[in-house]
Enzyme design. Structure first.
Site, PDB file in Angstrom:
ATOM      1  N   GLU A 102     -11.647   2.830  16.188  1.00 55.41           N
ATOM      2  CA  GLU A 102     -10.973   2.345  17.395  1.00 55.41           C
ATOM      3  C   GLU A 102     -11.874   1.329  18.080  1.00 55.41           C
ATOM      4  O   GLU A 102     -13.097   1.477  18.072  1.00 55.41           O
ATOM      5  CB  GLU A 102     -10.686   3.532  18.324  1.00 55.41           C
ATOM      6  CG  GLU A 102     -10.072   3.190  19.652  1.00 55.41           C
ATOM      7  CD  GLU A 102      -8.663   2.619  19.554  1.00 55.41           C
ATOM      8  OE1 GLU A 102      -8.530   1.478  19.069  1.00 55.41           O
ATOM      9  OE2 GLU A 102      -7.714   3.293  19.980  1.00 55.41           O
ATOM     10  N   ASP A 103     -11.273   0.305  18.650  1.00 52.89           N
ATOM     11  CA  ASP A 103     -12.072  -0.712  19.319  1.00 52.89           C
ATOM     12  C   ASP A 103     -12.624  -0.216  20.650  1.00 52.89           C
ATOM     13  O   ASP A 103     -13.802  -0.393  20.938  1.00 52.89           O
ATOM     14  CB  ASP A 103     -11.301  -2.015  19.497  1.00 52.89           C
ATOM     15  CG  ASP A 103      -9.976  -1.864  20.240  1.00 52.89           C
ATOM     16  OD1 ASP A 103      -9.544  -0.718  20.502  1.00 52.89           O
ATOM     17  OD2 ASP A 103      -9.351  -2.899  20.550  1.00 52.89           O
ATOM     18  N   ASP A 106     -10.455   3.616  26.428  1.00 48.24           N
ATOM     19  CA  ASP A 106     -10.244   3.210  27.812  1.00 48.24           C
ATOM     20  C   ASP A 106      -9.669   4.407  28.563  1.00 48.24           C
ATOM     21  O   ASP A 106     -10.396   5.305  28.963  1.00 48.24           O
ATOM     22  CB  ASP A 106      -9.322   1.997  27.830  1.00 48.24           C
ATOM     23  CG  ASP A 106      -9.297   1.271  29.170  1.00 48.24           C
ATOM     24  OD1 ASP A 106      -9.701   1.859  30.177  1.00 48.24           O
ATOM     25  OD2 ASP A 106      -8.848   0.116  29.208  1.00 48.24           O
ATOM     26  N   PHE A 155     -12.694  -5.913  32.740  1.00 46.04           N
ATOM     27  CA  PHE A 155     -11.746  -6.453  31.767  1.00 46.04           C
ATOM     28  C   PHE A 155     -12.535  -7.252  30.734  1.00 46.04           C
ATOM     29  O   PHE A 155     -13.024  -8.337  31.021  1.00 46.04           O
ATOM     30  CB  PHE A 155     -10.705  -7.334  32.449  1.00 46.04           C
ATOM     31  CG  PHE A 155      -9.483  -7.509  31.606  1.00 46.04           C
ATOM     32  CD1 PHE A 155      -9.504  -8.309  30.475  1.00 46.04           C
ATOM     33  CD2 PHE A 155      -8.315  -6.841  31.922  1.00 46.04           C
ATOM     34  CE1 PHE A 155      -8.381  -8.456  29.675  1.00 46.04           C
ATOM     35  CE2 PHE A 155      -7.178  -6.990  31.133  1.00 46.04           C
ATOM     36  CZ  PHE A 155      -7.224  -7.795  30.005  1.00 46.04           C
ATOM     37  N   ARG A 168      -9.549 -12.749  20.820  1.00 44.55           N
ATOM     38  CA  ARG A 168      -9.952 -11.820  19.760  1.00 44.55           C
ATOM     39  C   ARG A 168     -11.038 -12.418  18.866  1.00 44.55           C
ATOM     40  O   ARG A 168     -11.853 -11.695  18.324  1.00 44.55           O
ATOM     41  CB  ARG A 168      -8.757 -11.446  18.886  1.00 44.55           C
ATOM     42  CG  ARG A 168      -7.726 -10.570  19.537  1.00 44.55           C
ATOM     43  CD  ARG A 168      -6.708 -10.093  18.497  1.00 44.55           C
ATOM     44  NE  ARG A 168      -5.514  -9.532  19.080  1.00 44.55           N
ATOM     45  CZ  ARG A 168      -5.396  -8.276  19.505  1.00 44.55           C
ATOM     46  NH1 ARG A 168      -6.407  -7.452  19.405  1.00 44.55           N
ATOM     47  NH2 ARG A 168      -4.261  -7.847  20.018  1.00 44.55           N
TER      48      ARG A 168
END
Length: 182
Positions: A102-103, A106, A155, A168
């Site tokens: 998973e990146d 959050d 962010f 990206r």
């Protein structure tokens, strides 16, 4: 794109070094237990694609890689908590050791759903290798066996992370200027 970044949090080299460490840890932990089939690394598209590619190259044992696309964001910047599977696994994970790549962790809502969904398929084990764990209030309780970096509740974009499908391809992870997304 670089002008839209207020500061770099993790450089390209820091990311490469840390992903190599994570791959070595996964190799060490699974090499003797996964058998000749190895592990199944599940990439959570699209954000984790770059990370997963680098991670699997750093794992020194047999493995299979598969992909899932899930969505809980809709068109906003915060998770809605309603998860939809947009692309499911092609592989049968029953009896296999699964590592979810998973990146970013959050809110944890999407990852919690994904773990529950994959557990219902009867794997030998499931662990999570997240590149980033964000320091957010009220985060779901998700056990991440492998964590690349702890990061602030800002962010961030780059190295697969996006805003409106942009950024990206940045080789680093940086903070997006608020005027870009507000």
């Amino acid at each position: 794109m670089n002008d839209d970044i207020s500061r770099v949090i993790f450089s390209e080299q820091e990311i490469a070094d840390r992903v190599a460490d994570l791959g070595a840890a996964i190799t060490r932990d699974y090499k003797d237990v996964a058998g000749p089939e190895g592990i199944v690394v599940v990439c959570v598209l699209r954000g984790a694609a770059m990370y997963t590619c680098d991670l699997i190259r750093a794992i020194d044992m047999p493995l299979e890689v598969d992909f899932m696309a899930v969505s809980s964001y809709g068109s906003g910047v915060k998770s809605t908590g309603v998860v939809r599977i947009l692309k499911d696994l092609s592989s049968n994970i029953h009896g296999r050791h699964v590592v979810i790549a998973e990146d970013i962790l959050d809110s944890g809502l999407t990852l919690s759903y994904l773990i529950k969904n994959l557990k219902s398929r009867g794997p030998a084990s499931i662990s999570v290798a997240t590149l980033l764990r964000k320091d957010t209030p009220n985060q779901a309780d998700v056990n991440c066996r492998y964590v690349g970096f702890e990061c602030p509740d800002e962010f961030i974009v780059g190295y697969g992370l996006d805003y409106a499908e942009r950024y990206r391809n940045l080789p680093y992870i940086g903070v997006l200027k608020p005027e870009i997304y507000q």
